[in-house]
Design an enzyme around this catalytic site. Structure first.
Site, mmCIF file in Angstrom:
data_model
loop_
_atom_site.group_PDB
_atom_site.id
_atom_site.type_symbol
_atom_site.label_atom_id
_atom_site.label_comp_id
_atom_site.label_asym_id
_atom_site.label_seq_id
_atom_site.Cartn_x
_atom_site.Cartn_y
_atom_site.Cartn_z
ATOM 1 N N SER A 1 6.054 10.063 -0.411
ATOM 2 C CA SER A 1 5.109 9.132 0.203
ATOM 3 C C SER A 1 5.563 8.749 1.606
ATOM 4 O O SER A 1 6.714 8.368 1.826
ATOM 5 C CB SER A 1 4.992 7.865 -0.643
ATOM 6 O OG SER A 1 4.361 8.122 -1.865
ATOM 7 N N ASP B 1 -3.322 2.276 3.671
ATOM 8 C CA ASP B 1 -1.948 2.491 3.225
ATOM 9 C C ASP B 1 -1.077 3.104 4.315
ATOM 10 O O ASP B 1 -0.317 4.053 4.072
ATOM 11 C CB ASP B 1 -1.921 3.370 1.971
ATOM 12 C CG ASP B 1 -0.616 3.219 1.186
ATOM 13 O OD1 ASP B 1 0.169 2.321 1.526
ATOM 14 O OD2 ASP B 1 -0.386 4.013 0.248
ATOM 15 N N HIS C 1 2.729 1.130 1.055
ATOM 16 C CA HIS C 1 3.342 0.851 -0.246
ATOM 17 C C HIS C 1 4.832 1.195 -0.294
ATOM 18 O O HIS C 1 5.549 0.741 -1.181
ATOM 19 C CB HIS C 1 2.583 1.576 -1.376
ATOM 20 C CG HIS C 1 2.840 3.042 -1.474
ATOM 21 N ND1 HIS C 1 1.983 3.981 -0.944
ATOM 22 C CD2 HIS C 1 3.852 3.747 -2.038
ATOM 23 C CE1 HIS C 1 2.446 5.190 -1.193
ATOM 24 N NE2 HIS C 1 3.579 5.079 -1.862
#
Length: 471
Positions: free
Chosen positions: A228, A152, A122
């Site tokens: 992230s 992911d 993402h």
């Protein structure tokens, strides 16, 4: 004279009592209020004090070595996206608009000295350009090697003139609940940030009930937007997870964060480098997690494990001898308490791997050696009497798109004769959402049915965008 003295004494006494009463009733509340404010001021900050780190220091645990090993191997990832956005209702209807550039950011982890970097899918999703900034402020343009959207994870590559600092993969299966960990990343565009916490849980599934079950490491190390794709490392500086998500109602950290286990991330990386895609090994069973409600419905006593409701014909489980009603309790040496335990362990395996499956059957434990089989991925799908296939590299380059399904046959009179959707058209959107693969569209049809298809968008062989609304 005596009367005057008595009156004077009474007056003085009354004044003392009045002043004392005034002092008592007027000043006491002020003192209480001040005390209340003081207590509040000392109480609020304690919510933000990193007590685990303080306790760790007093217990002799040193995070400096792990931080020094990892901080230079965690990079800042910038994602440049250019999208055509409609500026009016006519743009929206015709599928036109003006290009707009958006910048997203996150973190990444260098895993080899020659510049391979792991991050979250993402973080770089829909990017036109990916820029990587090292801890020494050097910038590089990265190429995307491959992704696994289910877990992911994305793999990038940069070309540097010198060997780069990197982090070695650790064994996430050996990570223990209560173990100290560090989260390293770039929250809020603040480079090279290290936070500490402990592993709060393993095998966390954030999509319970979803067909794409995940298995995360849960920690209480502070992770915020921008973290992230960063590193979760143990006190030895070994990579045991890729920080991916937070549990929050505000969008910022409020207590728990989640990381993809390193064993899964490493397997995805190896698959992308060796095969170009992710190789998924299937056990060949379906069912669900046990709990007290399910156990009562099935009239069994077990409340932990994976209940086998179906065994697929000719699968590895079928050939090994697993049957409906078995309760899977272990895969190799890993305890299985719920579905995410099972799916998480299998996510680190490939087709052809042999897994020792311990099951509970009729109050006895039995172990079966199961050879995992390859998941068959659909390359084509049928929608509204049209046959569509995954887009080839040649067609994708010709039309300058990286998603969509090519129409190879059309037996739908309305779409073919009235709307002119002939073989060669590329289906790019269904109900306003991009069509990434035949497998994804097949899943949508199986879940919702063709009658839920309201809007289709195509790109013609000449590169024109055409959108059709069905009522």
């Amino acid at each position: 004279m005596k009367k005057f003295a008595s009156l004077l004494f009474v007056s003085i006494l009354g004044g003392v009592i009045s002043i004392g009463a005034y002092k008592f009733f007027s000043e006491t509340p002020e003192k209480v209020e001040q005390a209340s404010v003081f207590e509040q001021q000392t109480y609020v900050p304690t919510n933000f004090v990193n007590t685990p780190t303080t306790n760790a220091a007093t217990n002799g645990i040193d995070f400096t070595v792990a931080a020094e090993k990892t901080i230079h191997a965690v990079v800042h990832v910038k994602n440049k996206m250019t999208k055509v956005a409609p500026r009016s209702i006519w743009d929206l209807y015709n599928g036109t608009g003006r290009p707009q550039t958006q910048i997203g950011s996150g973190s990444g982890v260098i895993i080899t000295p020659d510049g391979y970097i792991v991050t979250n899918n993402h973080v770089i999703k829909e990017s036109n350009e990916i820029q990587v900034t090292l801890n020494n402020n050097k910038n590089y343009i990265a190429t995307l090697v491959g992704t696994d959207s289910n877990m992911d994870i994305a793999l990038l590559k940069i070309e540097a003139d010198e060997e780069l600092p990197y982090i070695s993969f650790g064994d996430s299966d050996n990570a223990k609940i209560g173990e100290w960990v560090l989260a390293v990343g770039n929250p809020f565009n603040l480079t090279s940030t290290v936070t500490a916490g402990i592993i709060s849980a393993k095998g966390r599934d954030l999509n319970e009930g979803d067909k794409l079950s995940q298995s995360f490491i849960q920690t209480d190390a502070a992770v915020n937007p921008g973290n992230s794709g960063g590193a979760l490392v143990n006190t030895n500086g070994e990579l045991i997870g890729i920080n991916t998500a937070i549990s929050s109602q505000t969008g910022s950290y409020i207590g728990y964060s989640f990381a993809v286990p390193s064993n899964i991330a490493q397997k995805i990386v190896n698959d992308l480098l060796e095969f170009g895609d992710v190789q998924k090994g299937l056990l060949g069973v379906s069912g669900g997690s046990l709990n007290s409600v399910v156990a009562e419905r099935l009239s069994i006593d077990e409340t932990e494990g994976f209940y086998v409701d179906k065994v697929f014909e000719d699968s590895g489980a079928d050939k090994a001898g697993i049957v409906k009603g078995d309760i899977i309790k272990k895969l190799d040496d890993v305890k299985i308490s719920k579905f995410s335990d099972l799916s998480g362990y299998l996510s680190a395996k490939r087709p052809g791997d042999v897994v020792n499956v311990m099951v509970l059957r009729d109050d006895d434990f039995e172990t079966f050696a199961v050879t995992l089989v390859k998941e068959e991925i659909a390359n084509s799908v049928n929608l509204m009497n049209m046959t569509l296939e995954n887009l080839s590299k040649e067609d994708a380059e010709k039309l300058e798109i990286n998603y969509g399904l090519k129409v190879t046959d059309n037996n739908n009179p309305q779409l073919y004769k009235e709307l002119g959707i002939t073989p060669g058209y590329v289906l790019v959107e269904v109900n306003g959402k991009k069509v990434k693969s035949a497998e994804a569209l097949k899943g949508f049809i199986n879940s919702y049915g063709e009658d839920q298809v309201k809007i289709l968008a195509f790109i013609s062989p000449k590169g024109q965008y055409e959108r059709f609304i069905f009522r």
